[in-house]
Design an enzyme around this catalytic site. Structure first.
Site, PDB file in Angstrom:
ATOM      1  N   ALA A 190      36.637  -3.035  52.330  1.00 23.54           N
ATOM      2  CA  ALA A 190      35.485  -2.720  53.187  1.00 23.54           C
ATOM      3  C   ALA A 190      34.681  -1.531  52.678  1.00 23.54           C
ATOM      4  CB  ALA A 190      35.965  -2.456  54.604  1.00 23.54           C
ATOM      5  N   GLY A 242      33.895  -1.080  49.554  1.00 31.31           N
ATOM      6  CA  GLY A 242      33.345  -1.396  48.227  1.00 31.31           C
ATOM      7  C   GLY A 242      31.898  -1.874  48.227  1.00 31.31           C
ATOM      8  N   LEU A 249      26.483 -22.148  45.378  1.00 26.05           N
ATOM      9  CA  LEU A 249      26.625 -23.356  46.203  1.00 26.05           C
ATOM     10  C   LEU A 249      26.046 -23.154  47.597  1.00 26.05           C
ATOM     11  CD1 LEU A 249      30.181 -24.572  45.169  1.00 26.05           C
ATOM     12  CD2 LEU A 249      27.981 -25.581  44.571  1.00 26.05           C
ATOM     13  N   HIS A 251      28.480 -20.583  38.143  1.00 24.21           N
ATOM     14  CA  HIS A 251      27.225 -20.990  38.794  1.00 24.21           C
ATOM     15  C   HIS A 251      26.571 -22.183  38.071  1.00 24.21           C
ATOM     16  CE1 HIS A 251      27.928 -17.386  40.913  1.00 24.21           C
ATOM     17  NE2 HIS A 251      27.231 -16.558  40.169  1.00 24.21           N
ATOM     18  N   LYS A 268      20.905 -11.616  30.919  1.00 20.75           N
ATOM     19  CA  LYS A 268      20.451 -10.407  31.616  1.00 20.75           C
ATOM     20  C   LYS A 268      19.369  -9.750  30.760  1.00 20.75           C
ATOM     21  CE  LYS A 268      24.268  -9.758  34.554  1.00 20.75           C
ATOM     22  NZ  LYS A 268      23.940  -9.503  35.916  1.00 20.75           N
ATOM     23  N   ARG A 275      13.323 -25.662  41.152  1.00 21.49           N
ATOM     24  CA  ARG A 275      13.440 -24.208  40.998  1.00 21.49           C
ATOM     25  C   ARG A 275      14.275 -23.647  42.147  1.00 21.49           C
ATOM     26  NH1 ARG A 275       8.210 -21.774  40.003  1.00 21.49           N
ATOM     27  NH2 ARG A 275       8.139 -21.494  42.233  1.00 21.49           N
ATOM     28  N   TYR A 316       8.985 -29.579  41.361  1.00 16.35           N
ATOM     29  CA  TYR A 316       7.725 -30.094  40.830  1.00 16.35           C
ATOM     30  C   TYR A 316       7.978 -31.028  39.669  1.00 16.35           C
ATOM     31  CZ  TYR A 316       7.959 -25.970  37.649  1.00 16.35           C
ATOM     32  OH  TYR A 316       8.344 -25.008  36.751  1.00 16.35           O
ATOM     33  N   ASP A 355       3.601 -31.303  43.232  1.00 13.84           N
ATOM     34  CA  ASP A 355       4.133 -29.971  43.480  1.00 13.84           C
ATOM     35  C   ASP A 355       4.606 -29.819  44.921  1.00 13.84           C
ATOM     36  OD1 ASP A 355       4.494 -27.277  43.882  1.00 13.84           O
ATOM     37  OD2 ASP A 355       2.569 -26.663  43.047  1.00 13.84           O
ATOM     38  N   LEU A 356       5.899 -29.604  45.078  1.00 20.68           N
ATOM     39  CA  LEU A 356       6.428 -29.290  46.408  1.00 20.68           C
ATOM     40  C   LEU A 356       6.910 -27.844  46.383  1.00 20.68           C
ATOM     41  CD1 LEU A 356       7.581 -29.776  49.228  1.00 20.68           C
ATOM     42  CD2 LEU A 356       9.530 -30.904  48.192  1.00 20.68           C
TER      43      LEU A 356
HETATM   44  N1  LIG Z   1       5.499 -25.156  42.758  1.00 17.46           N
HETATM   45  C1  LIG Z   1       5.429 -24.189  41.909  1.00 17.46           C
HETATM   46  O1  LIG Z   1       5.671 -23.051  42.279  1.00 17.46           O
HETATM   47  C2  LIG Z   1       5.088 -24.493  40.506  1.00 17.46           C
HETATM   48  C3  LIG Z   1       5.084 -23.463  39.593  1.00 17.46           C
HETATM   49  N2  LIG Z   1       4.774 -23.691  38.298  1.00 17.46           N
HETATM   50  C4  LIG Z   1       4.800 -22.534  37.405  1.00 17.46           C
HETATM   51  O2  LIG Z   1       4.023 -22.755  36.273  1.00 17.46           O
HETATM   52  C5  LIG Z   1       4.568 -22.072  35.156  1.00 17.46           C
HETATM   53  C6  LIG Z   1       4.722 -22.997  33.969  1.00 17.46           C
HETATM   54  O3  LIG Z   1       5.561 -24.105  34.316  1.00 17.46           O
HETATM   55  P1  LIG Z   1       6.822 -24.521  33.453  1.00 17.46           P
HETATM   56  O4  LIG Z   1       7.416 -25.721  34.032  1.00 17.46           O
HETATM   57  O5  LIG Z   1       7.697 -23.385  33.250  1.00 17.46           O
HETATM   58  O6  LIG Z   1       6.183 -24.987  32.100  1.00 17.46           O
HETATM   59  P2  LIG Z   1       6.171 -24.504  30.607  1.00 17.46           P
HETATM   60  O7  LIG Z   1       5.880 -25.753  29.911  1.00 17.46           O
HETATM   61  O8  LIG Z   1       5.283 -23.334  30.438  1.00 17.46           O
HETATM   62  O9  LIG Z   1       7.654 -24.056  30.272  1.00 17.46           O
HETATM   63  C7  LIG Z   1       8.638 -25.014  30.142  1.00 17.46           C
HETATM   64  C8  LIG Z   1       9.919 -24.460  29.602  1.00 17.46           C
HETATM   65  O10 LIG Z   1       9.725 -24.030  28.301  1.00 17.46           O
HETATM   66  C9  LIG Z   1      10.468 -22.874  28.000  1.00 17.46           C
HETATM   67  N3  LIG Z   1       9.693 -22.070  27.086  1.00 17.46           N
HETATM   68  C10 LIG Z   1       8.727 -21.151  27.348  1.00 17.46           C
HETATM   69  N4  LIG Z   1       8.273 -20.613  26.196  1.00 17.46           N
HETATM   70  C11 LIG Z   1       8.952 -21.234  25.194  1.00 17.46           C
HETATM   71  C12 LIG Z   1       8.947 -21.110  23.797  1.00 17.46           C
HETATM   72  N5  LIG Z   1       8.119 -20.260  23.180  1.00 17.46           N
HETATM   73  N6  LIG Z   1       9.782 -21.899  23.075  1.00 17.46           N
HETATM   74  C13 LIG Z   1      10.609 -22.754  23.696  1.00 17.46           C
HETATM   75  N7  LIG Z   1      10.669 -22.905  25.020  1.00 17.46           N
HETATM   76  C14 LIG Z   1       9.851 -22.136  25.755  1.00 17.46           C
HETATM   77  C15 LIG Z   1      10.674 -22.181  29.283  1.00 17.46           C
HETATM   78  O11 LIG Z   1      11.996 -21.765  29.193  1.00 17.46           O
HETATM   79  P3  LIG Z   1      12.544 -20.305  29.438  1.00 17.46           P
HETATM   80  O12 LIG Z   1      12.997 -20.374  30.843  1.00 17.46           O
HETATM   81  O13 LIG Z   1      13.627 -20.201  28.478  1.00 17.46           O
HETATM   82  O14 LIG Z   1      11.520 -19.262  29.207  1.00 17.46           O
HETATM   83  C16 LIG Z   1      10.484 -23.297  30.319  1.00 17.46           C
HETATM   84  O15 LIG Z   1      11.745 -23.746  30.715  1.00 17.46           O
HETATM   85  C17 LIG Z   1       5.908 -21.527  35.597  1.00 17.46           C
HETATM   86  O16 LIG Z   1       5.778 -20.157  35.885  1.00 17.46           O
HETATM   87  C18 LIG Z   1       6.194 -22.301  36.845  1.00 17.46           C
HETATM   88  O17 LIG Z   1       7.004 -21.613  37.723  1.00 17.46           O
HETATM   89  C19 LIG Z   1       4.495 -24.929  37.860  1.00 17.46           C
HETATM   90  C20 LIG Z   1       4.474 -25.990  38.729  1.00 17.46           C
HETATM   91  C21 LIG Z   1       4.759 -25.851  40.120  1.00 17.46           C
HETATM   92  O1  LIG Z   2      27.567 -13.884  40.516  1.00 19.76           O
HETATM   93  C1  LIG Z   2      26.659 -13.230  40.040  1.00 19.76           C
HETATM   94  O2  LIG Z   2      25.390 -13.482  40.445  1.00 19.76           O
HETATM   95  C2  LIG Z   2      24.406 -12.462  40.378  1.00 19.76           C
HETATM   96  C3  LIG Z   2      23.070 -13.143  40.597  1.00 19.76           C
HETATM   97  O3  LIG Z   2      23.026 -13.679  41.884  1.00 19.76           O
HETATM   98  P1  LIG Z   2      21.614 -14.040  42.552  1.00 19.76           P
HETATM   99  O4  LIG Z   2      21.988 -14.679  43.824  1.00 19.76           O
HETATM  100  O5  LIG Z   2      20.885 -12.743  42.702  1.00 19.76           O
HETATM  101  O6  LIG Z   2      20.921 -14.942  41.597  1.00 19.76           O
HETATM  102  C4  LIG Z   2      24.450 -11.737  39.044  1.00 19.76           C
HETATM  103  O7  LIG Z   2      23.564 -10.636  39.064  1.00 19.76           O
HETATM  104  C5  LIG Z   2      25.869 -11.211  38.804  1.00 19.76           C
HETATM  105  O8  LIG Z   2      25.943 -10.640  37.513  1.00 19.76           O
HETATM  106  C6  LIG Z   2      26.867 -12.341  38.899  1.00 19.76           C
HETATM  107  O9  LIG Z   2      28.182 -11.805  38.902  1.00 19.76           O
END
Ligand SMILES: NC(=O)C1=CN([C@@H]2O[C@H](COP(=O)(O)OP(=O)(O)OC[C@H]3O[C@@H](n4cnc5c(N)ncnc54)[C@H](OP(=O)(O)O)[C@@H]3O)[C@@H](O)[C@H]2O)C=CC1
Ligand SMILES: O=C1O[C@H](COP(=O)(O)O)[C@@H](O)[C@H](O)[C@H]1O
Length: 527
Positions: free
Chosen positions: A39, A41, A216, A276, A373, A406, A414, A434-435
């Site tokens: 408790a 911690g 989960l 996770h 990280k 997401r 989406y 887009d949802l």
């Molecule tokens: N409903 C909503 O809120 C919506 C939001 N969006 C937003 O639009 C933005 C773009 O959409 P997203 O689907 O990410 O499309 P993108 O095509 O921009 O990205 C797709 C993926 O490519 C990876 N990526 C980015 N840069 C590179 C790189 N240089 N080389 C290889 N892989 C790369 C990213 O991975 P990594 O994670 O590793 O960077 C990501 O997973 C996002 O911020 C998204 O959240 C889009 C649609 C709906």
């Molecule tokens: O279990 C863990 O999860 C957290 C991230 O949790 P989130 O709910 O904020 O996404 C992470 O920071 C931590 O290192 C890991 O032990």
């Protein structure tokens, strides 16, 4: 139906669900005692007490619920209150309720090793109103070094009346059940996890053990079941004929921030990927369960894991962040600059790994897991990238469809797709269905993962907890790799604080067929 009446309907459904839950929990006249071990911690302070408060103030807990904090520190209830209040998100109009909450709190000081201290704890529980008959929930917010001692002492001294033989989910009426909630890490590898599982299984039945993986409890992780099995349109596409690859990502924009000493014991693979991300993967890949019962679903998850060979080092990239001299504050410091991290540590703070599920549905489809990280953003998502359209008639202009779930922040589902660019042409253009939950479910409270999970323990619902065979299978997949990394002291690739991680990770994803076109631009809808 208008958007507003839809939102109202959803709220009504949620309230109905919550009130059924409350009715079930309130039916009995037996009190519940929730004991927080550790408790004093960090976890208790930041997560467990705030969660108990939120459940209490929302009236979700049974009326007679008492909270008992237990730790070695010389504390009082006041002391616990002082430590935790800043994390409670207290509103001005909640002060009276807050006082009520602390009136049903107790604190007991004791060691984790001495049986007499647990006998004393048991006496204290028994002195609570009808405490001797109470249902008992024991939360181990403790380091793994004391798991064994504490669980043995609970079993010896503090159990409710139902004993080991009767079912923990059915109240006998003459006395309470007992449930134990265990936090990760559940071991360091296959052997230590099996040892811990064996230890617990000698003390408690599986239905009394709740192994928490808080992912989960997240809305969009729980949503995977409904998205997959409540929609006709996805099921024909959810397989190796249509899916090019699945990318499961976890990113945090901060480093270990003075907790490097603790993190160094585990590294990102044990901290995030083995638990996770593997939980998410099994929900994405599993077959349809026979029902939504906990056992049917967990049986399917285990089957997926059983079909996965151990991870190969050649399909893995590990990284460690370095400081960014141009960055601000913490960003200037790398992992090795943290004074709590051992000099020259090769513990990964980033990992990407490609695994395969050798089933008829998924054989040959790469599942790419990435976590790290000190990256460029906070994000957790599942990205299903579909194959190219065969027989292209648009001169290579069409980009692959992607379905993105997401998890956080700003929950969304989406689907990136091609449409005709509006206007006097027939050119394809990238767009989306887009949802966004923030827009579609405006004003609906999204409970925190711990709130859902702790309430589940009160209700005896095991679905969102990790079963021992799931755990064993996940460790089987990761243990050879973890041992190799440690034995051979494999050096992680450096990446800059605030970047997307090592370039080698993108190269790995590309090698396994993921295509990033870089052409998709999202326009946030005007709300
Ligand atoms: N409903 C909503 O809120 C919506 C939001 N969006 C937003 O639009 C933005 C773009 O959409 P997203 O689907 O990410 O499309 P993108 O095509 O921009 O990205 C797709 C993926 O490519 C990876 N990526 C980015 N840069 C590179 C790189 N240089 N080389 C290889 N892989 C790369 C990213 O991975 P990594 O994670 O590793 O960077 C990501 O997973 C996002 O911020 C998204 O959240 C889009 C649609 C709906
Ligand atoms: O279990 C863990 O999860 C957290 C991230 O949790 P989130 O709910 O904020 O996404 C992470 O920071 C931590 O290192 C890991 O032990």
């Amino acid at each position: 139906m208008t958007a507003i009446s839809n939102v109202q309907k959803t709220k009504d459904q949620l309230l109905k669900g919550v009130s059924i839950l409350k009715e079930t929990l309130h039916q009995e006249d037996v009190p519940h005692v929730f004991v927080v071990f550790g408790a004093s911690g960090d976890l208790a302070k930041k997560k467990i007490y705030p969660t108990l408060w939120w459940l209490f103030k929302d009236g979700l807990l049974p009326k007679q619920t008492y909270f008992v904090g237990y730790a070695r520190s010389d504390l009082t209830v006041e002391g616990v209150r002082d430590k935790t209040t800043q994390y409670m998100k207290l509103q001005d109009d909640e002060k009276e309720k807050y006082e009520e909450f602390w009136k049903v709190n107790w604190y007991v000081r004791g060691s984790y090793t001495e049986r007499t201290d647990f006998e004393h704890l048991n006496q204290e529980i028994n002195t609570l109103p009808k405490g001797d008959l109470a249902h008992r929930l024991f939360y181990l917010a403790l380091p793994p070094t004391v798991f064994k001692d504490v669980s043995s002492n609970i079993r010896l001294c503090c159990m409710g009346h139902d004993g080991l033989e009767e079912s923990a989910t059915v109240s006998t009426g003459s006395g309470g059940w007992s449930r134990i909630i265990v936090e990760k890490p559940f071991g360091r590898d296959l052997e230590s996890s099996a040892d811990l599982s064996q230890h617990l299984s000698k003390l408690f039945r599986e239905d009394q053990i709740y192994r928490i993986d808080h992912y989960l409890g997240k809305e969009m992780v729980q949503n995977l079941m409904v998205l997959r099995f409540g929609n006709k349109m996805f099921s024909p596409l959810w397989n190796r004929d249509h899916v090019q690859c699945v990318v499961i990502t976890f990113k945090e924009p901060f480093g270990t921030m003075g907790r490097g000493g603790y993190f160094d014991e585990s590294g990102i693979i044990r901290d995030v990927m083995q638990n996770h991300l593997m939980q998410i993967l099994s929900l994405v890949a599993m077959e349809k369960p026979a029902s939504t019962s906990a056992e049917d679903i967990r049986d399917e998850k285990v089957k997926v894991l059983k079909c996965m060979p151990p991870l190969e080092l050649e399909n893995v990239v590990v990284g460690q962040y370095t400081g960014d001299p141009q960055g601000e504050g913490d960003a200037k410091s790398g992992y090795l600059d943290d004074p709590t991290v051992p000099k020259g540590s090769v513990t990964p703070t980033f990992a990407s790994a490609v695994v395969f599920v050798k089933t008829e549905r998924w054989d040959g489809v790469p599942f790419i897991m990435k976590c790290g990280k000190a990256l460029n953003e906070r994000k957790a998502e599942v990205r299903i990238q579909f194959k190219d359209v065969p027989g292209d008639i648009f001169g290579g202009q069409c980009k692959r469809n992607e379905l993105v779930i997401r998890v956080q922040p700003q929950e969304a589902v989406y689907c990136k797709m091609m449409v005709k660019a509006p206007g006097m042409n027939i050119n394809p253009e990238e767009s989306e269905l887009d949802l966004s939950y923030g827009a579609r479910y405006k004003g609906v409270k999204m409970p925190d993962a711990y709130e859902r999970l702790i309430l589940d323990v009160f209700c005896g619902a095991q679905l969102h907890f990790v079963r021992s065979d799931e755990l064993g299978e996940a460790w089987r997949i990761f243990t050879p790799l973890l041992h190799k990394l440690e034995k051979e002291k494999i050096k992680p690739v450096p990446y800059k604080y605030g970047s997307r991680g090592p370039q080698e990770s993108d190269d790995l994803a590309r090698k396994f067929g993921f295509i990033f076109s870089g052409t998709y631009k999202w326009t946030k809808p005007q709300l």
